[in-house]
Design an enzyme around this catalytic site. Sequence first.
Site, PDB file in Angstrom:
ATOM      1  N   GLU A 191      11.331 -22.123 -14.673  1.00 45.60           N
ATOM      2  CA  GLU A 191      12.501 -21.923 -14.150  1.00 45.60           C
ATOM      3  C   GLU A 191      12.752 -23.092 -12.969  1.00 45.60           C
ATOM      4  O   GLU A 191      14.338 -23.306 -12.639  1.00 45.60           O
ATOM      5  CB  GLU A 191      11.834 -20.559 -12.676  1.00 45.60           C
ATOM      6  CG  GLU A 191      12.274 -19.229 -13.505  1.00 45.60           C
ATOM      7  CD  GLU A 191      12.113 -18.276 -12.531  1.00 45.60           C
ATOM      8  OE1 GLU A 191      11.409 -17.908 -11.260  1.00 45.60           O
ATOM      9  OE2 GLU A 191      12.119 -17.033 -13.338  1.00 45.60           O
ATOM     10  N   PHE A 213      21.132  -2.696 -13.788  1.00 45.14           N
ATOM     11  CA  PHE A 213      21.830  -3.530 -12.449  1.00 45.14           C
ATOM     12  C   PHE A 213      22.417  -4.779 -13.081  1.00 45.14           C
ATOM     13  O   PHE A 213      22.385  -5.889 -12.254  1.00 45.14           O
ATOM     14  CB  PHE A 213      20.382  -3.633 -11.560  1.00 45.14           C
ATOM     15  CG  PHE A 213      19.148  -3.732 -11.915  1.00 45.14           C
ATOM     16  CD1 PHE A 213      18.999  -5.476 -11.946  1.00 45.14           C
ATOM     17  CD2 PHE A 213      18.508  -2.880 -12.498  1.00 45.14           C
ATOM     18  CE1 PHE A 213      17.447  -5.593 -12.417  1.00 45.14           C
ATOM     19  CE2 PHE A 213      17.184  -3.714 -12.561  1.00 45.14           C
ATOM     20  CZ  PHE A 213      16.598  -4.397 -13.115  1.00 45.14           C
ATOM     21  N   LYS A 261      18.574 -16.193  -1.733  1.00 41.27           N
ATOM     22  CA  LYS A 261      19.992 -15.873  -2.172  1.00 41.27           C
ATOM     23  C   LYS A 261      21.184 -16.359  -1.441  1.00 41.27           C
ATOM     24  O   LYS A 261      21.774 -16.288  -0.120  1.00 41.27           O
ATOM     25  CB  LYS A 261      19.794 -14.670  -2.488  1.00 41.27           C
ATOM     26  CG  LYS A 261      18.271 -14.321  -4.103  1.00 41.27           C
ATOM     27  CD  LYS A 261      18.454 -12.809  -4.082  1.00 41.27           C
ATOM     28  CE  LYS A 261      17.152 -13.083  -5.394  1.00 41.27           C
ATOM     29  NZ  LYS A 261      17.032 -11.159  -5.498  1.00 41.27           N
ATOM     30  N   ARG A 266      10.782 -10.212   2.530  1.00 40.66           N
ATOM     31  CA  ARG A 266      12.132  -8.964   2.764  1.00 40.66           C
ATOM     32  C   ARG A 266      11.794  -7.387   3.290  1.00 40.66           C
ATOM     33  O   ARG A 266      12.354  -7.334   3.715  1.00 40.66           O
ATOM     34  CB  ARG A 266      11.696  -8.090   0.895  1.00 40.66           C
ATOM     35  CG  ARG A 266      12.527  -8.867   0.269  1.00 40.66           C
ATOM     36  CD  ARG A 266      11.815  -8.973  -0.777  1.00 40.66           C
ATOM     37  NE  ARG A 266      12.568  -9.805  -2.085  1.00 40.66           N
ATOM     38  CZ  ARG A 266      12.441  -9.971  -3.394  1.00 40.66           C
ATOM     39  NH1 ARG A 266      11.200  -9.307  -4.023  1.00 40.66           N
ATOM     40  NH2 ARG A 266      13.180 -11.088  -4.269  1.00 40.66           N
ATOM     41  N   THR A 326      10.462  -6.182  -4.505  1.00 40.69           N
ATOM     42  CA  THR A 326      11.128  -6.294  -5.302  1.00 40.69           C
ATOM     43  C   THR A 326      11.968  -4.984  -4.289  1.00 40.69           C
ATOM     44  O   THR A 326      13.588  -5.851  -3.684  1.00 40.69           O
ATOM     45  CB  THR A 326      10.955  -5.973  -6.484  1.00 40.69           C
ATOM     46  OG1 THR A 326      10.457  -7.038  -6.966  1.00 40.69           O
ATOM     47  CG2 THR A 326      12.748  -5.715  -6.958  1.00 40.69           C
ATOM     48  N   ARG A 385       5.452 -15.286  -3.349  1.00 40.44           N
ATOM     49  CA  ARG A 385       5.280 -14.015  -4.052  1.00 40.44           C
ATOM     50  C   ARG A 385       4.789 -13.022  -3.066  1.00 40.44           C
ATOM     51  O   ARG A 385       5.285 -11.922  -2.156  1.00 40.44           O
ATOM     52  CB  ARG A 385       5.279 -13.620  -5.037  1.00 40.44           C
ATOM     53  CG  ARG A 385       5.428 -13.866  -6.851  1.00 40.44           C
ATOM     54  CD  ARG A 385       6.680 -13.469  -6.752  1.00 40.44           C
ATOM     55  NE  ARG A 385       7.051 -12.254  -7.473  1.00 40.44           N
ATOM     56  CZ  ARG A 385       7.316 -11.115  -7.757  1.00 40.44           C
ATOM     57  NH1 ARG A 385       9.013 -12.550  -7.715  1.00 40.44           N
ATOM     58  NH2 ARG A 385       7.280 -10.321  -8.404  1.00 40.44           N
ATOM     59  N   ASN A 406      18.403  -8.514  -1.342  1.00 42.53           N
ATOM     60  CA  ASN A 406      17.073  -8.906  -1.108  1.00 42.53           C
ATOM     61  C   ASN A 406      16.445 -10.273  -0.761  1.00 42.53           C
ATOM     62  O   ASN A 406      14.816 -10.674  -0.933  1.00 42.53           O
ATOM     63  CB  ASN A 406      15.676  -7.932  -2.306  1.00 42.53           C
ATOM     64  CG  ASN A 406      16.499  -8.638  -3.058  1.00 42.53           C
ATOM     65  OD1 ASN A 406      16.840 -10.146  -3.041  1.00 42.53           O
ATOM     66  ND2 ASN A 406      15.100  -8.283  -4.402  1.00 42.53           N
TER      67      ASN A 406
HETATM   68  P1  DAT Z   1      11.697 -10.024  -8.015  1.00 44.13           P
HETATM   69  O1  DAT Z   1      13.181 -10.442  -7.610  1.00 44.13           O
HETATM   70  O2  DAT Z   1      10.791  -9.594  -6.841  1.00 44.13           O
HETATM   71  O3  DAT Z   1      11.100 -10.690  -8.740  1.00 44.13           O
HETATM   72  P2  DAT Z   1      12.632  -8.496 -10.078  1.00 44.13           P
HETATM   73  O4  DAT Z   1      11.972  -9.987 -11.213  1.00 44.13           O
HETATM   74  O5  DAT Z   1      12.135  -7.336 -11.082  1.00 44.13           O
HETATM   75  O6  DAT Z   1      12.192  -8.817  -9.469  1.00 44.13           O
HETATM   76  O7  DAT Z   1      14.017  -8.311 -10.618  1.00 44.13           O
HETATM   77  C1  DAT Z   1      15.331  -9.371  -9.806  1.00 44.13           C
HETATM   78  C2  DAT Z   1      16.445  -8.768  -9.278  1.00 44.13           C
HETATM   79  O8  DAT Z   1      16.899  -7.758  -9.733  1.00 44.13           O
HETATM   80  C3  DAT Z   1      15.603  -8.337  -8.277  1.00 44.13           C
HETATM   81  O9  DAT Z   1      15.299  -9.175  -6.666  1.00 44.13           O
HETATM   82  C4  DAT Z   1      16.549  -7.014  -7.555  1.00 44.13           C
HETATM   83  C5  DAT Z   1      18.086  -6.655  -8.569  1.00 44.13           C
HETATM   84  N1  DAT Z   1      16.348  -5.111  -9.672  1.00 44.13           N
HETATM   85  C6  DAT Z   1      15.358  -5.450  -9.603  1.00 44.13           C
HETATM   86  N2  DAT Z   1      15.878  -4.460 -10.050  1.00 44.13           N
HETATM   87  C7  DAT Z   1      16.411  -3.936  -9.208  1.00 44.13           C
HETATM   88  C8  DAT Z   1      17.484  -1.811  -9.513  1.00 44.13           C
HETATM   89  N3  DAT Z   1      15.914  -0.784 -10.254  1.00 44.13           N
HETATM   90  N4  DAT Z   1      18.285  -2.009  -9.255  1.00 44.13           N
HETATM   91  C9  DAT Z   1      18.924  -2.441  -8.882  1.00 44.13           C
HETATM   92  N5  DAT Z   1      18.899  -3.981  -8.375  1.00 44.13           N
HETATM   93  C10 DAT Z   1      17.061  -4.030  -9.195  1.00 44.13           C
HETATM   94 MG    MG Z   2      11.376 -11.555 -10.771  1.00 45.21          MG
END
Ligand code: DAT
Ligand code: MG
Length: 149
Positions: free
Chosen positions: A126, A57, A9, A102, A91, A85, A112
Amino acid sequence: MERTLIIVKPDAVQRGLTGEIIQRFEARGLRIVGMKFMQVSRELAEKHYEIHQGKPFFEGLVNYIVSSPVVVMALEGKNAVAAARKTIGATRPNEAEAGTIRGDLALEVGRNLVHGSDSVENGQIEVGNFFSPSELIAWSRATDPWIIE
Ligand code: DAT
Ligand code: MG
């Protein structure tokens, strides 16, 4: 063979952590089948994070991923999705185990560092969203028999 999409990222690229992050997946034994440096468009970002549409978010998440260039990788391997993962960690970086990307290198959920597909099905989808077929290379490594039994 299972495939996963990894996004290094914008924060990771800006912080000069691209090499360190690629290294961790490479060392894990996952095979790179596609990789490029790119600017994610808002359209692609919204598609990629479609599942989070409507969440508080979402806008911040899209703004973050389009804010600066990223490195995207398609990785292949046995259980590639779950393996990646685990290497990425939870996350929320404050909940991520030490030893994960992370857990070692990040502090906040909104910074992250890395994305990894969350299911085998999403891995295929994806990778297809970010790479054209001609950008994906089927190849074998001389080390494959030392990584895959
Ligand atoms: P991951 O990236 O671990 O697959 P995710 O798919 O649940 O996590 O969410 C995608 C992204 O969104 C994550 O990397 C960071 C952001 N995110 C997730 N939950 C969040 C929250 N509660 N507040 C702020 N950002 C969040
Ligand atoms: Mg995800």
